[in-house]
Write an enzyme that holds these catalytic residues in place. Structure first.
Site, PDB file in Angstrom:
ATOM      1  NE  ARG A  29      -4.330  -1.318   0.223  1.00 33.53           N
ATOM      2  CZ  ARG A  29      -4.550  -2.365  -0.587  1.00 33.53           C
ATOM      3  NH1 ARG A  29      -3.659  -2.692  -1.510  1.00 33.53           N
ATOM      4  NH2 ARG A  29      -5.671  -3.063  -0.489  1.00 33.53           N
ATOM      5  CG  HIS A  81      -3.855  -0.288  -6.416  1.00 30.73           C
ATOM      6  ND1 HIS A  81      -4.107   0.329  -5.218  1.00 30.73           N
ATOM      7  CD2 HIS A  81      -3.934  -1.619  -6.159  1.00 30.73           C
ATOM      8  CE1 HIS A  81      -4.333  -0.587  -4.276  1.00 30.73           C
ATOM      9  NE2 HIS A  81      -4.244  -1.791  -4.846  1.00 30.73           N
TER      10      HIS A  81
HETATM   11  P1  NAP Z   1      -1.279 -11.637   4.540  1.00 34.49           P
HETATM   12  O1  NAP Z   1      -1.393 -13.058   4.075  1.00 34.49           O
HETATM   13  O2  NAP Z   1      -2.134 -11.187   5.667  1.00 34.49           O
HETATM   14  O3  NAP Z   1       0.254 -11.412   4.929  1.00 34.49           O
HETATM   15  C1  NAP Z   1       0.690 -10.240   5.523  1.00 34.49           C
HETATM   16  C2  NAP Z   1       2.162 -10.407   5.893  1.00 34.49           C
HETATM   17  O4  NAP Z   1       2.632  -9.153   6.400  1.00 34.49           O
HETATM   18  C3  NAP Z   1       2.372 -11.445   6.991  1.00 34.49           C
HETATM   19  O5  NAP Z   1       3.543 -12.181   6.746  1.00 34.49           O
HETATM   20  C4  NAP Z   1       2.549 -10.586   8.233  1.00 34.49           C
HETATM   21  O6  NAP Z   1       3.346 -11.156   9.248  1.00 34.49           O
HETATM   22  C5  NAP Z   1       3.256  -9.383   7.650  1.00 34.49           C
HETATM   23  N1  NAP Z   1       3.080  -8.233   8.533  1.00 34.49           N
HETATM   24  C6  NAP Z   1       1.942  -7.605   8.905  1.00 34.49           C
HETATM   25  N2  NAP Z   1       2.204  -6.607   9.765  1.00 34.49           N
HETATM   26  C7  NAP Z   1       3.540  -6.623   9.958  1.00 34.49           C
HETATM   27  C8  NAP Z   1       4.417  -5.858  10.747  1.00 34.49           C
HETATM   28  N3  NAP Z   1       3.972  -4.872  11.554  1.00 34.49           N
HETATM   29  N4  NAP Z   1       5.725  -6.155  10.728  1.00 34.49           N
HETATM   30  C9  NAP Z   1       6.199  -7.156   9.945  1.00 34.49           C
HETATM   31  N5  NAP Z   1       5.415  -7.931   9.154  1.00 34.49           N
HETATM   32  C10 NAP Z   1       4.101  -7.657   9.171  1.00 34.49           C
HETATM   33  O7  NAP Z   1      -1.530 -10.632   3.349  1.00 34.49           O
HETATM   34  P2  NAP Z   1      -1.397 -10.909   1.777  1.00 34.49           P
HETATM   35  O8  NAP Z   1      -2.591 -11.630   1.286  1.00 34.49           O
HETATM   36  O9  NAP Z   1      -0.059 -11.475   1.508  1.00 34.49           O
HETATM   37  O10 NAP Z   1      -1.495  -9.406   1.211  1.00 34.49           O
HETATM   38  C11 NAP Z   1      -0.569  -8.416   1.609  1.00 34.49           C
HETATM   39  C12 NAP Z   1      -0.996  -7.043   1.126  1.00 34.49           C
HETATM   40  O11 NAP Z   1      -0.781  -6.919  -0.275  1.00 34.49           O
HETATM   41  C13 NAP Z   1      -2.478  -6.702   1.276  1.00 34.49           C
HETATM   42  O12 NAP Z   1      -2.795  -6.348   2.587  1.00 34.49           O
HETATM   43  C14 NAP Z   1      -2.637  -5.549   0.303  1.00 34.49           C
HETATM   44  O13 NAP Z   1      -2.378  -4.331   0.958  1.00 34.49           O
HETATM   45  C15 NAP Z   1      -1.560  -5.816  -0.733  1.00 34.49           C
HETATM   46  N6  NAP Z   1      -2.130  -6.144  -2.064  1.00 34.49           N
HETATM   47  C16 NAP Z   1      -1.874  -5.304  -3.117  1.00 34.49           C
HETATM   48  C17 NAP Z   1      -2.351  -5.606  -4.367  1.00 34.49           C
HETATM   49  C18 NAP Z   1      -2.037  -4.733  -5.541  1.00 34.49           C
HETATM   50  O14 NAP Z   1      -2.599  -4.925  -6.618  1.00 34.49           O
HETATM   51  N7  NAP Z   1      -1.123  -3.805  -5.410  1.00 34.49           N
HETATM   52  C19 NAP Z   1      -3.129  -6.768  -4.570  1.00 34.49           C
HETATM   53  C20 NAP Z   1      -3.369  -7.589  -3.482  1.00 34.49           C
HETATM   54  C21 NAP Z   1      -2.870  -7.264  -2.225  1.00 34.49           C
HETATM   55  P3  NAP Z   1       2.916 -12.517   9.995  1.00 34.49           P
HETATM   56  O15 NAP Z   1       3.087 -13.613   8.952  1.00 34.49           O
HETATM   57  O16 NAP Z   1       3.881 -12.632  11.087  1.00 34.49           O
HETATM   58  O17 NAP Z   1       1.488 -12.343  10.406  1.00 34.49           O
HETATM   59  C1  GLV Z   2      -5.647  -4.967  -3.842  1.00 33.81           C
HETATM   60  O1  GLV Z   2      -5.056  -3.953  -3.675  1.00 33.81           O
HETATM   61  C2  GLV Z   2      -5.993  -5.879  -2.799  1.00 33.81           C
HETATM   62  O2  GLV Z   2      -5.800  -5.524  -1.629  1.00 33.81           O
HETATM   63  O3  GLV Z   2      -6.466  -6.984  -3.113  1.00 33.81           O
END
Ligand code: NAP
Ligand code: GLV
Length: 319
Positions: free
Chosen positions: A234, A282
């Site tokens: 983000r 994005h």
């Molecule tokens: P997820 O499965 O919830 O994984 C989040 C990861 O971040 C986990 O490993 C977590 O640690 C770590 N984390 C959270 N807070 C932290 C902190 N304070 N310090 C260190 N590590 C931390 O999420 P995801 O499905 O992989 O998605 C991640 C993010 O990608 C989404 O929240 C979204 O913002 C972004 N995204 C962007 C797009 C785009 O098109 N640009 C698309 C989809 C998603 P733990 O494993 O220890 O809990």
């Molecule tokens: C996209 O930004 C998502 O959070 O899935």
């Protein structure tokens, strides 16, 4: 009285989702029980009959009209926009998107950007524009250190796709991890060491109070000189003025940014035509109704049976 579903998104059209959900939920009468906020509320006699909200960046305050919600299903992985709504009905489970297509497409984006920087394609593209024919030294992949911030669904899969190239992989997360082939760092105590060994930093963190502004003047200085940053988490995780200073001052070699503090990126942002910044709007990974509908439908059934849905957000952690 039957239960109804409300769809709330100011900018994600409902039609693809309605169309994909209909065959997955044959027990639901979509004509009668699927409504779109705020345009298609006519057949909804009683907002109290709504038990499920399907949302993507819902208008602030919209959810509070539905007092009998059993769950809010988010059409994306990141839930920051929903949790930022002070009127979010606390206590109602919030479900985030975990979907194979969303994960796959993010890994494509990350692999593309990592290879782009690693193989100096950004420099060769500029050289073509300058009609400059020259060989640049090629770094060995086996020595290139990629660091992934966030080892969740997306971060782990990106690492899995980068591994076959031979990159030296590390990850940083909130809690300790033990993943084959990834040097794992965690918590604030592990951040400086993680950054210090990272030539290409990939940010796939959720936006929370702890991760906002995490890439700033101090943490950028902990990266080795000549490092690159790829942000698909983000925008507000990066302090953009600090990033520009680090790039213009020569500490960072470049950045690929898919997310920004202000979206759409304002026309006068210096990032649009910065020679060392790649901008995408994005789109690193877009949610796919076709891919995600079956799991959403299964979650709706679980919720209506009184069971806990899959992929509920930990509201304390904020992701
Ligand atoms: P997820 O499965 O919830 O994984 C989040 C990861 O971040 C986990 O490993 C977590 O640690 C770590 N984390 C959270 N807070 C932290 C902190 N304070 N310090 C260190 N590590 C931390 O999420 P995801 O499905 O992989 O998605 C991640 C993010 O990608 C989404 O929240 C979204 O913002 C972004 N995204 C962007 C797009 C785009 O098109 N640009 C698309 C989809 C998603 P733990 O494993 O220890 O809990
Ligand atoms: C996209 O930004 C998502 O959070 O899935």
């Amino acid at each position: 009285m039957s239960n109804a579903i409300i769809y709330i998104s100011p900018n994600e059209p409902p039609e693809p989702w309605r169309k994909a959900l209909i065959p997955c939920l044959p027990e639901v009468d979509f004509e009668r029980d699927f409504h779109v906020w705020p345009d298609d509320m006519d057949g909804l006699d009683d907002p109290q009959s709504v038990d499920i909200a399907i949302v993507w960046r819902p208008d602030q305050g919209a959810l509070k009209h539905f007092v009998n919600l059993k769950a809010v299903i988010n059409l994306g992985a990141g839930v920051d926009a929903i949790l930022a709504d002070k009127t979010y009905p606390r206590g109602v489970p919030l479900v985030r998107m975990v979907d194979p297509a969303l994960t796959r497409h993010m890994s494509e984006f990350v692999v593309h950007r990592v290879l782009h920087f690693h193989r100096k394609f950004h420099t060769y593209e500029q050289m073509q524009r300058d009609r400059d024919w020259e060989e640049l030294p090629q770094d060995d992949t086996l020595e290139k250190r990629v660091g992934i911030m966030g080892l969740g669904n997306l971060g782990r899969d990106a690492a899995r796709h980068l591994a076959p190239f031979g990159f030296r992989l590390a990850g940083w997360s909130r809690t300790e991890k033990n993943i084959d082939g990834i040097d794992s760092f965690h918590g604030q105590d592990g951040l400086a060491a993680f950054l210090g060994r990272t030539d290409i930093l990939v940010c796939l963190l959720p936006l929370t109070a702890q991760t906002e502004g995490i890439i700033n003047r101090r943490t950028l200085a902990q990266l080795p000189k000549g490092a690159y940053i790829i942000n698909a988490g983000r925008g507000p995780q990066i302090n953009e003025p600090d990033l520009l200073v680090a790039i213009d001052g020569g500490h960072l070699a470049g950045a690929a940014l898919d997310v920004f503090c202000d979206e759409p990126l304002p026309g006068d942002s210096p990032m649009w035509d910065h020679p060392k910044i790649l901008v995408t709007p994005h789109v690193a990974s877009l949610s796919s109704a076709k891919s995600a509908a079956r799991d959403i439908a299964e979650n709706i059934r679980r919720i209506r049976r009184g069971e806990t849905p899959e992929n509920v957000v930990d509201s304390g952690a904020g992701y």
